[in-house]
Design an enzyme around this catalytic site. Structure first.
Site, PDB file in Angstrom:
ATOM      1  N   THR A   1      64.857  61.242  32.741  1.00  0.00           N
ATOM      2  CA  THR A   1      64.738  62.609  33.193  1.00  0.00           C
ATOM      3  C   THR A   1      65.396  63.574  32.208  1.00  0.00           C
ATOM      4  OG1 THR A   1      65.496  64.245  34.895  1.00  0.00           O
ATOM      5  CG2 THR A   1      67.192  62.585  34.297  1.00  0.00           C
ATOM      6  N   GLY A   2      65.083  64.729  32.244  1.00  0.00           N
ATOM      7  CA  GLY A   2      65.575  65.846  31.158  1.00  0.00           C
ATOM      8  C   GLY A   2      64.620  66.235  30.234  1.00  0.00           C
TER       9      GLY A   2
ATOM     10  N   GLY B   1      61.550  66.261  28.288  1.00  0.00           N
ATOM     11  CA  GLY B   1      60.730  65.161  27.940  1.00  0.00           C
ATOM     12  C   GLY B   1      60.301  64.886  26.166  1.00  0.00           C
TER      13      GLY B   1
ATOM     14  N   THR C   1      63.867  66.211  38.553  1.00  0.00           N
ATOM     15  CA  THR C   1      62.653  65.154  38.468  1.00  0.00           C
ATOM     16  C   THR C   1      63.248  63.929  38.848  1.00  0.00           C
ATOM     17  OG1 THR C   1      61.891  66.043  36.375  1.00  0.00           O
ATOM     18  CG2 THR C   1      61.504  63.639  36.432  1.00  0.00           C
TER      19      THR C   1
ATOM     20  N   THR D   1      57.234  64.768  38.596  1.00  0.00           N
ATOM     21  CA  THR D   1      58.074  65.868  38.421  1.00  0.00           C
ATOM     22  C   THR D   1      56.877  67.155  38.352  1.00  0.00           C
ATOM     23  OG1 THR D   1      59.382  66.974  36.472  1.00  0.00           O
ATOM     24  CG2 THR D   1      57.518  65.658  35.833  1.00  0.00           C
TER      25      THR D   1
ATOM     26  N   ARG E   1      51.197  71.922  28.816  1.00  0.00           N
ATOM     27  CA  ARG E   1      52.143  70.762  28.304  1.00  0.00           C
ATOM     28  C   ARG E   1      52.622  69.787  29.403  1.00  0.00           C
ATOM     29  NH1 ARG E   1      57.342  68.912  30.606  1.00  0.00           N
ATOM     30  NH2 ARG E   1      58.485  68.275  28.801  1.00  0.00           N
ATOM     31  N   VAL E   2      52.578  68.859  28.869  1.00  0.00           N
ATOM     32  CA  VAL E   2      52.820  67.482  29.397  1.00  0.00           C
ATOM     33  C   VAL E   2      54.276  66.951  29.043  1.00  0.00           C
ATOM     34  CG1 VAL E   2      52.163  65.239  30.309  1.00  0.00           C
ATOM     35  CG2 VAL E   2      50.594  67.099  30.333  1.00  0.00           C
ATOM     36  N   GLY E   3      55.004  66.434  29.785  1.00  0.00           N
ATOM     37  CA  GLY E   3      56.274  65.710  29.498  1.00  0.00           C
ATOM     38  C   GLY E   3      56.263  64.366  29.324  1.00  0.00           C
ATOM     39  N   ASP E   4      57.377  63.724  29.642  1.00  0.00           N
ATOM     40  CA  ASP E   4      57.478  62.300  29.351  1.00  0.00           C
ATOM     41  C   ASP E   4      57.137  61.441  30.877  1.00  0.00           C
ATOM     42  OD1 ASP E   4      59.961  63.573  30.359  1.00  0.00           O
ATOM     43  OD2 ASP E   4      60.910  61.490  30.561  1.00  0.00           O
TER      44      ASP E   4
ATOM     45  N   SER F   1      61.615  71.294  41.122  1.00  0.00           N
ATOM     46  CA  SER F   1      60.964  70.666  39.935  1.00  0.00           C
ATOM     47  C   SER F   1      60.358  69.333  40.539  1.00  0.00           C
ATOM     48  CB  SER F   1      61.987  70.227  39.281  1.00  0.00           C
ATOM     49  OG  SER F   1      63.229  69.351  39.886  1.00  0.00           O
TER      50      SER F   1
END
Ligand code: SD4
Length: 336
Positions: A246-247, A249, A195, A213, A223-226, A93
């Site tokens: 983490t988790g 996003g 992450t 991450t 897609r982009v996370g936090d 990850s």
């Protein structure tokens, strides 16, 4: 260290996005040295310097601690620590070996923030193993803070980073397996690291942080996370403290979790209480919170740390007072 599994999910099922299996083969688990696993107490003596990382990540946290011991800055420590995990091909990850999006492309997100309040980030970066270092270059070598996709890749190449295939055989096989069903099944079995969010205070008392991450496995392309987004995946205020996440996003983004934690600490909350409040905000808004995981870690200017998550299974790794300690923090669903 025994690995723990827990179920994370995603509320993204409804969007047709799958958050796939982020099963991680922790490199050299058997070789890892014994480390303590106790919750830090108020009486923990020498709080600065300190390094704290999300999950059970002794190698990256130890690396960061060593850099601080050499008298270098928290920023150098963060970059060096994150690079350890980015280079670990077995970690699925982060960095090389990260699980791809649903089209088979490994795309990486990272950010870094220093004690001056400067920030640099890259999102949707392909072919470059060390996004944390590219993020630092964005911060230090450009007038910008955030670079994306092909532009970020070109910038990295110009800065001398090597282009390489990040899809390892293991991750390619996992993706081929997933493609057999391509099911939008909202279940992720996560083992004990993921992450990496990392926070550090150096010997001068200055704070920096980083987060890196490959995001959700088998995510939609683009897609982009936090993790690379200031205030969500990471926030540092050298007067107050820092936090990282983490988790899932999407839930961290919607509540601007790391900024929230730092602001709560500014109002006097301990890092622990602030992490708990940030998790409560997510829980209150999501009746389905039993189906996904979010975890936060935080540190304040005094070097006190905190960590909290929705589900069991989250770890925080702290190096402080010459001791490393990976412990399972309290979590929201404990007594529910
Ligand atoms: C993301 N927060 O991209 C990251 C994923 C993660 O543990 O932290 N997984 O949403």
């Amino acid at each position: 260290m025994k690995r723990r599994k827990f179920i994370q999910n995603t509320s993204l099922g409804s969007l047709g996005v799958v958050a796939g299996a982020t099963t991680l083969g922790c490199k050299g688990d058997s070789e890892k040295k014994e480390i303590a696993t106790t919750t830090p107490t108020e009486s923990d003596s020498k709080r600065i310097p300190v390094v704290i990382g999300t999950w059970n990540v002794p190698d990256p946290v130890t690396k960061a601690w060593e850099v601080i011991q050499e008298g270098k800055s928290a920023l150098d420590a963060i970059e060096a620590g994150c690079r350890v995990e980015e280079a670990n091909e077995e970690g699925q990850s982060v960095g090389i070996g990260g699980l791809p999006d649903r089209d088979g492309h490994v795309t990486l997100d990272a950010c870094i923030m220093n004690s001056e309040g400067d920030y640099g980030a890259v999102v949707y970066l392909k072919d470059i193993k060390h996004p944390i270092s590219v993020a630092r270059k964005v911060m230090e070598e450009t007038p910008h803070v955030l670079m994306a996709g092909e532009g970020a890749r070109q910038f990295a190449l110009e800065q001398g980073f090597k282009s390489e295939n990040l899809l390892t055989e293991n991750s390619r096989k996992a993706w081929e397996e997933w493609k057999k069903t391509s099911k939008y099944e909202p279940i992720i079995n996560i083992e004990n690291h993921d992450t990496i969010g990392m926070l550090a205070i150096d010997k001068d008392g200055n704070i920096s942080g980083g987060c890196t991450t490959s995001g959700l496995a088998y995510k939609m392309a683009g897609r982009v996370g936090d993790s690379p987004i200031i205030g969500s995946g990471l926030f540092v205020d050298n007067e107050i403290g820092a936090a990282t996440a983490t988790g899932l996003g999407e839930e961290v983004l919607k509540t601007v979790g790391s900024f929230l934690i730092v602001e709560l600490m500014r109002q006097g909350m301990s890092p622990q209480a602030a992490c708990e409040e940030a998790i409560q905000r997510i829980v209150k808004k999501n009746p389905n919170h039993e189906n996904f995981q979010v975890g936060y870690i935080a540190v304040n200017k005094k070097g006190e740390t905190g960590a909290y998550s929705i589900h069991e299974g989250f770890y925080a790794t702290v190096y402080q007072d010459d001791k490393i300690n990976a412990y399972p923090p309290d979590y929201y669903l404990k007594d529910k």
